[in-house]
Design a protein around this motif. Structure first.
Motif, PDB file in Angstrom:
ATOM      1  N   VAL A  73       0.840  -1.196   0.000  1.00 21.28           N
ATOM      2  CA  VAL A  73       0.000   0.000   0.000  1.00 21.28           C
ATOM      3  C   VAL A  73       0.871   1.240   0.000  1.00 21.28           C
ATOM      4  N   THR A  74       0.540   2.198  -0.837  1.00 20.48           N
ATOM      5  CA  THR A  74       1.226   3.493  -0.816  1.00 20.48           C
ATOM      6  C   THR A  74       0.172   4.578  -0.552  1.00 20.48           C
ATOM      7  N   ALA A  75       0.638   5.829  -0.485  1.00 21.32           N
ATOM      8  CA  ALA A  75      -0.265   6.924  -0.104  1.00 21.32           C
ATOM      9  C   ALA A  75      -1.495   6.980  -1.004  1.00 21.32           C
ATOM     10  N   GLU A  76      -1.323   6.669  -2.288  1.00 18.85           N
ATOM     11  CA  GLU A  76      -2.471   6.821  -3.193  1.00 18.85           C
ATOM     12  C   GLU A  76      -3.575   5.789  -2.948  1.00 18.85           C
ATOM     13  N   LEU A 195       1.652  -3.921  17.350  1.00 20.99           N
ATOM     14  CA  LEU A 195       0.197  -3.899  17.219  1.00 20.99           C
ATOM     15  C   LEU A 195      -0.254  -5.211  16.596  1.00 20.99           C
ATOM     16  N   THR A 196      -1.277  -5.800  17.191  1.00 14.76           N
ATOM     17  CA  THR A 196      -1.951  -6.922  16.551  1.00 14.76           C
ATOM     18  C   THR A 196      -3.415  -6.537  16.455  1.00 14.76           C
ATOM     19  N   VAL A 197      -3.956  -6.662  15.246  1.00 15.45           N
ATOM     20  CA  VAL A 197      -5.337  -6.245  15.041  1.00 15.45           C
ATOM     21  C   VAL A 197      -6.134  -7.389  14.426  1.00 15.45           C
ATOM     22  N   GLY A 198      -7.193  -7.765  15.118  1.00 16.41           N
ATOM     23  CA  GLY A 198      -8.107  -8.755  14.556  1.00 16.41           C
ATOM     24  C   GLY A 198      -9.323  -8.032  13.975  1.00 16.41           C
ATOM     25  N   TYR A 199      -9.890  -8.605  12.926  1.00 18.04           N
ATOM     26  CA  TYR A 199     -11.067  -7.988  12.320  1.00 18.04           C
ATOM     27  C   TYR A 199     -12.092  -9.074  12.012  1.00 18.04           C
ATOM     28  N   THR A 200     -13.315  -8.860  12.454  1.00 17.10           N
ATOM     29  CA  THR A 200     -14.389  -9.806  12.163  1.00 17.10           C
ATOM     30  C   THR A 200     -15.345  -9.137  11.198  1.00 17.10           C
ATOM     31  N   HIS A 201     -15.348  -9.646   9.975  1.00 15.64           N
ATOM     32  CA  HIS A 201     -16.149  -8.983   8.955  1.00 15.64           C
ATOM     33  C   HIS A 201     -17.638  -9.083   9.277  1.00 15.64           C
ATOM     34  N   ALA A 202     -18.039 -10.214   9.864  1.00 18.73           N
ATOM     35  CA  ALA A 202     -19.467 -10.415  10.151  1.00 18.73           C
ATOM     36  C   ALA A 202     -20.021  -9.323  11.059  1.00 18.73           C
ATOM     37  N   LEU A 225     -10.956   8.557  11.710  1.00 17.12           N
ATOM     38  CA  LEU A 225     -10.216   8.404  10.454  1.00 17.12           C
ATOM     39  C   LEU A 225     -10.816   7.299   9.582  1.00 17.12           C
ATOM     40  N   LEU A 226     -11.341   6.255  10.227  1.00 23.44           N
ATOM     41  CA  LEU A 226     -11.932   5.150   9.458  1.00 23.44           C
ATOM     42  C   LEU A 226     -13.387   5.440   9.096  1.00 23.44           C
ATOM     43  N   GLY A 227     -13.981   6.424   9.765  1.00 21.82           N
ATOM     44  CA  GLY A 227     -15.393   6.707   9.532  1.00 21.82           C
ATOM     45  C   GLY A 227     -16.300   5.607  10.071  1.00 21.82           C
ATOM     46  N   VAL A 228     -15.941   5.049  11.227  1.00 20.67           N
ATOM     47  CA  VAL A 228     -16.777   4.003  11.827  1.00 20.67           C
ATOM     48  C   VAL A 228     -17.181   4.431  13.230  1.00 20.67           C
ATOM     49  N   ASP A 229     -18.114   3.709  13.800  1.00 22.56           N
ATOM     50  CA  ASP A 229     -18.558   3.994  15.155  1.00 22.56           C
ATOM     51  C   ASP A 229     -17.512   3.485  16.156  1.00 22.56           C
ATOM     52  N   GLU A 230     -17.285   4.256  17.195  1.00 28.79           N
ATOM     53  CA  GLU A 230     -16.304   3.837  18.206  1.00 28.79           C
ATOM     54  C   GLU A 230     -16.650   2.480  18.824  1.00 28.79           C
ATOM     55  N   LEU A 260      -5.561  -1.884   7.395  1.00 22.36           N
ATOM     56  CA  LEU A 260      -5.191  -3.050   6.583  1.00 22.36           C
ATOM     57  C   LEU A 260      -6.014  -4.280   6.979  1.00 22.36           C
ATOM     58  N   ALA A 261      -6.271  -4.426   8.281  1.00 20.66           N
ATOM     59  CA  ALA A 261      -7.057  -5.588   8.720  1.00 20.66           C
ATOM     60  C   ALA A 261      -8.448  -5.549   8.098  1.00 20.66           C
ATOM     61  N   ARG A 262      -9.029  -4.376   8.002  1.00 18.76           N
ATOM     62  CA  ARG A 262     -10.348  -4.247   7.363  1.00 18.76           C
ATOM     63  C   ARG A 262     -10.250  -4.463   5.858  1.00 18.76           C
ATOM     64  N   ARG A 263      -9.214  -3.873   5.278  1.00 15.18           N
ATOM     65  CA  ARG A 263      -9.052  -3.985   3.821  1.00 15.18           C
ATOM     66  C   ARG A 263      -8.843  -5.436   3.399  1.00 15.18           C
TER      67      ARG A 263
END
Lengths: 778, 296
Positions: A73-76, A195-202, A225-230, A260-263
C-alpha cells in the motif's frame, strides 16, 4: 523491603509487592506481539531514506511479485489523505498544515517517514519485499538547525509570563545570562511498539492489542479516520515493556494496521524493530535557551527571561506544541520570581518529529534555569545552595497562582515546603558521608564534584478520569480503570486503594487497565496522573460499591445499615464478627431473581465513578549527586546520587522509590550518553544501540531516596502527588552542576556531558574557564 | 531486523570448509561465533547467499605453547582465553587474558571466537591489536594447503585482510612473549567498541626497556604501530617520564579522523592517556613477582 499485611490492615501507604510481577517474571505477561490469530499476516513499513525531498515514484510492482506478499500500500491507496490529529491542543495555535500524513504522498520530511507498507504471510518475506519497493526521491535542501528556521518553518511563536519584567531588569544590580542547550534524545522502552489487530467482517469489529497509553483517545481518533462507530473498535489491555511518553501515542501505524485488517479481512501483526524505533517514535528534548536573570547584590531574583528555540522535527504530532509550552510554564520552578517572560519559537526541521518524553519540557527548562543559578552563584561569589535557599518560595507563600496557563489549567502551586525538602536532602547527604568522600577523593588528586538541582514538577492532570469497581461471583473485587499498565505498577496501586474500602488484601483485587469495552471513559496513563486521578476515581467507585454492599448486607443480616460494617471482606454487624455475610453471598443477593433485589434496583454490585479536578498538583524535589571526571579520557563516573521528593502521600513507597530510581537512570542517560545525531544531509547517526548509548547497570550509581510526605495534595482525596517523572526532571541539571564543580567551571552550557566536550573544556586555561562565555564550551 | 534469505551449510572438518568455500564462491561467509556477522545480516548490511557454519569443526579450539609461540585455534572462544591461567599463557603472554576482558559483554565473549575476530579485522578489536603487539602470524587454509601471513601484512584496512578467496583462518600464532604488556581501551560505556585503544609490550633488562612495541587502535583503518614512540622507550629507564614522553610522541604521530564519538584532537588526547596508562600497567604487572594480576 516489602511487607504483606494481613487482612484488616490498611493497604494504602504500604510496600505491597507488585501484583504485576508474578506474570511478568513467570513469562505469563501478554504483550502486543504475543497475541496472534489464525490467518494472520505481517506488516513491514517502507520508510524514506532521504531527509527532505519530492517523491517522484514509489513502485511496488517488484515487491508484489514476491511469493508470500499479500498487499503493498502506498499513499495513493489510502482514503482521503489521512493526517494524524493533535491530542493536546495549545490555545491560539493552528497546526493543521503541519500534521503528519499517515503515508507521505508528495514530500518526505525526515529519514524514517513512512512511504508504503508491505503485508506478507510471514515477517521475513515482508522485510524482503520491503527492500524491493523502488523509491525515487528528488532531494531538497534540509533544515537541521532550529535556530535557522524562518517563516513557515516556525510553526508556533508564543510567550508566557507575568509581572513587569522590563522594569525588573532595568533596575537590577546584576543581569546575568547564558546559553544552554539540551540535545535531542528520547524514551527507548525495551519493548518497541507492536500492534496486533483482529477484524471480524461479520460484525465489523476491530480488536486491537498493543495500544498502551491513551486507548480511549486513540479509539476515538481511529474511529474518526476510518469513519466508523467507536463501538466497533475495542482496544484490549496488554502489558508493555515501558512507555515513558513515546509508546501508545497515535502514530501512522496506529491507523495503517487496523485499516489493513479491514481492507484484507485478515488479522494483521506489526512489530517495530529497534532500528525503526530509533527513527520513528517521538524524539524529544532538543532545545536551546538564551536565559537571563536580574538579581540584586544579595542574589535575590528580581526577574527572569528566557528565549527558547524548540526543535520539533518534521511534523507536529499528537502533542502539538505542549512540550515547549510546559517548558515555559514550569520554568520559574520552585523559586520566588516576581516577574517572568518566556518566549518560544517552535521550529520544524528535517528530523524525526518530537513529542513527550518523561518530564517533557521540564528536564530541559530545569537544566537551563539551574545552570543559570550556578552561574549567578559564581558571579556573585555565593554558595550555590545558599543562593537557592534564599530564592525558594517559603511555605507560607503557598498557594501561589502564577498568571499562566498550561495543559488547559492555571498554574497554582498548591502547597509545600521547598526549603525544608532541600534541607532534608542535604542533611541526608551528610549522614551518608558524601562530604568525606569528596574531600578524600580530592586529596588524592582525583577530579570530583558535587551537584545540586531543585525542581518543581506537575502531576495529576484532569480534567477527569473514570473507573468502575465491581464485586464478582467468588467475592473478588474487580477494577476497570482507564489507566494503562506500562510497567509502573498502577495495577498494584489501584488495588491498594480499593482494597482498603473492603479491608482486604490486594490479592483479592483484580485490575484491568486500558480495555475500552470495560472502561470506555478512561483518559490513560501519562503526565504522572494515574495514581492521582484514576486512583481518586477508583476510590470513589469503591466507596459507592462498599455502600451498596453495606445496604444489601444489612438486609441480609436483618439489621439497620448503620449497625453493619465491612471488614476483612465481609459484611457484619458491628462488634459481632460471627454474624456476617461474605462478599460472594452479597453478590448472589444482588443477582436478578434474588428476593433481596428490588424491582427497580440494578442487578449486581458495581459502580462507575468519575473524578474531576480543575488544577494539577505540584510535587517538587531536589537532586544531589557526586561525580568523578577522568581528565585523561573526559569520562564521567557518577559515584553517588540522591533524590528527595515530595509525593504528598505515597500509596506504595516502594513503587515511588522505583519510579524515582528509574527516572535517575534515564537522567544519567540523558545527561551523559544519549543523543540522536544527524549528519549534514539529515541522515540519522544513532540508529542502533551501538550509537544511541543507553546507560547500562555499569553506568548507574547507587541511588538514595528521601521520600517526603510533608505536603499532602489538597486537590484529591488520596492526598497524592504524582511520582512518574521527578526522578528525571532534575537529573540533567544536577549532573551538569556536579561536573562543573569538578572541573572548575561556573556552569555547563549544554548536554550531553560527553568526554570530548569535557576534555576540551579542561584544556582551556583557568583564566578563560573562570568566566563562562555565553558562547559556551559546547 | 531479519536477515535476507540465505543457504545454510554445516562443515565438520577444515577441509570441508575449504571445499564448500570453493563450491559456493565469494557470496558464502563463514559463520563462527556470529557476534559481528549475524547483527550485520539482521541489519541487512551483509547479504551472504550462503553461510558455512564451522562450529561443528573439531580440533580448532585450543591454546597451546610451541617454544616461544602461543598458538590459538580459530574456534577458541574469547572466554576461553580470558579464563586461561596456565604457564603457556602466563609466561610472556599474560596480557591476553587480561585484555580479553575488554571484549564486549559476557555473552559475546562466550560465543565469539579469536579466529572470527582476526578474520573480521575491526581496527579496535582486541585480537587484532594483540596480534600486532605480539607479532602474530595468521595461519590460513586454502585449496592448496596452509600458508602463514605475518600480522603486519594480514590487516590491510578497515574490515579487510590479506585472506584470499576460499581461505579460512585456522590459527593465530603469537610469537613475541614479553614480561611487561598491557592493552587499554576507552569506551563511553563498559563493553562498547573502543573509541581508542593502546597496547604496549616490552621487557626490562638491567633497568632498561627492551624489545618495545606500541600498537594503537581506533586511529586508523587497522592497528597501527608507532615506531618513533617505540624508539624513545627502547633502552630508556622504566619511569613515568619515559611513559609520558612516549605517550606524547604516540599521540602526535597519529592522524585520527573525526568520528561521532570524538574529533581529531580528542582522539589524540585519548591515545596519549591510554599509552601512558598502558606503560604504567605493563610495568607494574610485569615486574610484580606474584601471579599475573587482573585475571579473575
Amino acid at each position: 523491603m516489602t511487607d504483606t499485611p494481613g487482612p484488616g490492615a490498611a493497604q494504602v501507604g504500604r510496600r505491597v509487592p507488585r501484583k504485576e510481577d508474578h506474570r511478568l517474571l513467570a513469562g505469563d505477561a501478554r504483550f502486543g506481539a504475543d497475541v496472534q490469530f489464525p490467518r494472520i499476516v505481517h506488516a513491514r513499513m517502507v520508510r524514506s531514506p532521504i531527509a527532505h525531498g519530492t517523491v517522484l515514484r514509489v513502485d511496488a510492482a517488484a515487491a508484489r511479485e514476491l511469493p508470500g506478499v499479500v498487499d503493498v500500500v502506498t499513499a495513493e491507496d489510502l482514503p482521503g489523505d489521512p493526517h494524524i490529529p493533535v491530542r493536546l491542543e495549545v490555545a491560539g495555535t493552528d497546526l493543521g498544515e503541519r500534521l503528519q500524513p499517515v503515508l507521505a504522498a508528495r514530500t518526505v520530511r525526515y529519514v524514517g517517514e513512512p512511504l508504503a507498507v508491505v503485508v506478507a504471510e510471514d515477517p521475513y518475506v515482508a522485510e524482503d519485499a520491503a527492500e524491493l519497493v523502488e523509491i525515487e526521491i528528488d532531494e531538497l535542501e534540509v533544515l537541521l538547525d532550529a535556530g535557522r528556521a524562518q517563516g513557515d518553518d516556525i510553526v508556533a511563536d508564543f510567550g508566557l509570563g507575568y509581572g513587569d519584567v522590563d522594569s525588573a531588569f532595568e533596575g537590577a544590580a546584576h543581569v546575568i545570562g547564558m546559553d544552554v542547550a539540551v540535545q535531542r534524545h528520547s524514551a527507548v522502552p525495551m519493548e518497541p511498539r507492536a500492534l496486533t489487530v483482529g477484524y471480524t467482517h461479520a460484525t465489523g469489529c476491530l480488536e486491537i492489542f498493543g495500544s498502551t497509553k491513551v486507548p480511549a483517545f486513540n479509539r476515538q481518533v481511529l474511529a474518526g479516520l476510518l469513519g466508523v462507530d467507536e463501538a466497533t473498535i475495542r482496544m484490549h489491555a496488554v502489558d508493555a515493556g515501558g512507555g515513558f511518553g513515546v509508546r501508545g501515542e497515535f502514530y501512522p501505524e496506529d491507523f495503517l494496521i487496523p485499516w489493513l485488517a479491514r481492507r484484507l479481512r485478515r488479522p494483521v501483526s506489526w512489530v517495530e524493530d529497534r532500528a525503526e524505533h530509533l527513527v520513528a517514535v517521538n524524539h524529544s528534548r532538543e532545545q536551546r535557551h538564551r536565559i537571563e536573570v536580574a538579581v540584586d547584590d544579595e542574589g535575590t531574583i528580581l526577574g527572569l527571561r528566557d528565549d527558547v528555540r524548540h526543535d520539533n522535527g518534521a511534523y507536529v504530532r499528537t502533542h502539538g506544541v505542549i512540550v515547549p509550552e510546559l517548558t515555559l510554564a514550569m520554568l520559574p520552578g520552585p523559586y520566588r520570581v516576581p516577574a517572568y517572560a518566556g518566549r518560544v519559537r517552535v521550529a520544524l526541521t528535517n528530523k524525526t518529529p518530537c513529542g513527550t518524553y518523561r518530564a517533557p519540557g521540564r528536564f530541559e527548562g530545569t537544566m537551563a534555569r539551574e545552570q543559570l543559578l550556578d552561574l549567578v552563584a559564581a558571579e556573585l561569589g555565593m554558595d550555590r545552595v545558599e543562593l537557592r535557599r534564599r530564592n525558594l518560595l517559603a511555605r507560607e507563600e503557598l498557594p501561589l497562582t502564577r498568571a499562566m496557563h498550561t495543559l488547559g489549567t492555571d498554574v497554582v502551586l498548591d502547597s509545600g515546603d521547598y526549603v525544608g525538602l532541600l534541607d532534608r536532602a542535604l542533611s541526608r547527604v551528610d549522614e551518608l558521608g558524601w562530604r568525606d568522600l569528596l574531600a578524600r577523593g580530592r586529596a588524592e588528586g582525583r577530579v570530583l564534584g558535587q551537584g545540586v538541582s531543585m525542581f518543581l514538577e506537575k502531576s495529576g492532570l484532569g480534567p477527569h478520569d473514570t473507573a468502575d469497581v465491581e464485586i464478582t461471583s467468588t467475592g473478588r473485587i474487580r477494577v476497570h480503570s482507564g489507566g494503562t499498565s506500562l510497567g509502573q505498577g498502577i495495577e498494584t496501586v489501584l488495588a491498594q486503594v480499593v482494597a482498603d474500602q473492603f479491608t482486604v488484601s490486594v490479592d483479592l483485587v483484580d485490575v484491568v487497565n486500558g480495555d475500552t469495552m470495560l472502561q470506555p471513559y478512561g483518559t490513560g496513563s501519562w503526565a504522572s496522573r494515574s495514581t492521582v486521578v484514576a486512583g481518586s476515581a477508583v476510590l470513589g467507585a469503591g466507596r459507592a460499591v462498599a455502600e451498596r454492599v453495606r445496604e444489601l448486607g444489612a438486609q441480609l443480616l436483618e439489621a439497620p445499615p448503620e449497625d453493619v460494617e465491612i471488614a476483612d471482606g465481609e459484611v457484619r454487624i458491628r462488634g459481632a464478627a460471627t454474624n456476617s455475610r461474605s462478599l460472594a453471598e452479597v453478590w448472589r443477593a444482588a443477582q436478578p431473581g434474588s428476593p433481596w433485589l428490588g424491582a427497580g434496583e440494578p442487578a449486581g454490585l458495581s459502580a462507575r465513578h468519575r473524578f474531576s479536578v480543575d488544577h494539577m498538583t505540584y510535587p517538587y524535589g531536589a537532586h544531589v549527586c557526586l561525580v568523578e571526571v577522568d581528565p585523561g579520557s573526559g569520562g564521567v563516573t557518577v559515584l553517588r546520587y540522591l533524590v528527595a521528593y515530595e509525593v504528598g502521600r505515597a500509596v506504595n513507597p516502594a513503587l515511588v522509590e522505583g519510579q524515582l530510581r528509574g527516572g535517575v537512570a534515564q537522567g544519567v542517560g540523558g545527561a551523559l550518553f544519549e543523543e540522536f545525531r544527524y549528519d549534514e544531509s539529515g541522515q540519522p547517526q544513532s540508529t542502533t544501540f551501538m550509537d544511541y548509548l543507553m546507560p547500562t547497570a555499569s553506568e548507574i550509581p547507587p541511588v538514595d531516596v528521601v521520600l517526603c510526605e510533608d505536603a499532602p495534595a489538597a486537590t484529591n482525596p488520596l492526598g497524592a502527588r504524582g511520582a512518574g517523572e521527578g526522578g528525571l526532571t532534575g537529573a540533567g541539571a544536577a549532573l551538569a552542576s556536579a561536573v562543573s564543580d569538578a572541573i572548575g567551571l561556573p556552569a555547563m552550557t549544554g548536554l550531553p556531558l560527553d568526554p570530548e566536550t569535557l576534555v576540551a573544556a579542561m584544556a582551556r586555561p583557568a583564566t578563560v574557564r573562570d568566566r563562562l562565555r555565553t558562547d559556551g564550551i559546547s | 531486523m531479519k536477515p535476507a534469505p540465505f543457504e545454510y551449510h554445516r562443515a565438520y572438518t577444515p577441509q570441508e570448509v575449504v571445499e564448500l568455500l570453493r563450491e559456493l564462491g565469494e557470496d558464502a561467509k563463514i559463520l563462527a561465533g556470529g557476534q559481528s556477522l549475524v547483527p550485520m545480516m539482521n541489519f541487512r548490511l551483509a547479504h551472504p547467499a550462503a553461510l558455512i557454519d564451522i562450529n561443528p569443526v573439531s580440533g580448532l579450539d585450543y591454546i597451546r605453547r610451541e617454544g616461544d609461540e602461543l598458538r590459538v585455534g580459530a574456534l577458541t572462544r574469547h572466554r576461553s582465553v580470558e579464563i586461561s591461567r596456565g604457564a603457556e599463557v602466563r609466561d610472556g603472554f599474560a596480557v591476553l587474558p587480561r585484555a580479553a576482558r575488554w571484549i564486549g559483554h559476557y555473552p559475546i565473549r562466550s560465543r565469539g571466537t579469536v579466529g572470527g575476530s582476526i578474520a573480521h579485522s575491526d581496527p579496535t578489536a582486541e585480537w587484532c591489536l594483540l596480534a600486532r603487539l605480539h607479532d602474530a602470524e595468521i595461519v590460513v587454509l586454502g585449496e592448496h594447503g596452509t600458508r602463514t601471513v605475518p600480522s603486519e601484512e594480514w590487516f590491510t584496512g578497515f574490515l579487510t585482510t590479506a585472506a584470499l578467496p576460499g581461505e579460512m583462518v585456522i590459527e593465530t600464532r603469537f610469537r613475541r612473549p614479553r614480561r611487561c604488556a598491557a592493552l587499554l581501551e576507552y569506551a563511553r560505556r563498559r563493553g562498547d567498541f573502543a573509541i581508542a585503544a593502546a597496547g604496549v609490550a616490552f621487557d626490562v633488562v638491567d633497568d632498561r626497556c627492551q624489545d618495545v612495541t606500541i600498537v594503537l587502535g581506533g586511529v586508523a583503518g587497522r592497528p597501527l604501530r608507532v615506531p618513533e614512540a617505540e624508539a624513545h622507550v627502547q633502552g630508556a629507564e622504566p619511569a613515568e617520564s619515559t611513559w609520558a614522553e612516549a605517550a606524547r610522541i604516540a599521540a602526535a604521530s597519529v592522524e585520527p579522523g573525526a568520528e561521532a564519538d570524538g574529533d581529531h584532537d580528542y582522539r589524540r588526547h585519548l591515545v596519549g592517556t591510554l599509552t601512558r596508562r598502558a606503560f604504567r600497567e605493563a610495568y607494574e604487572t610485569g615486574t610484580d613477582a606474584g601471579p599475573v594480576r587482573g585475571v579473575a
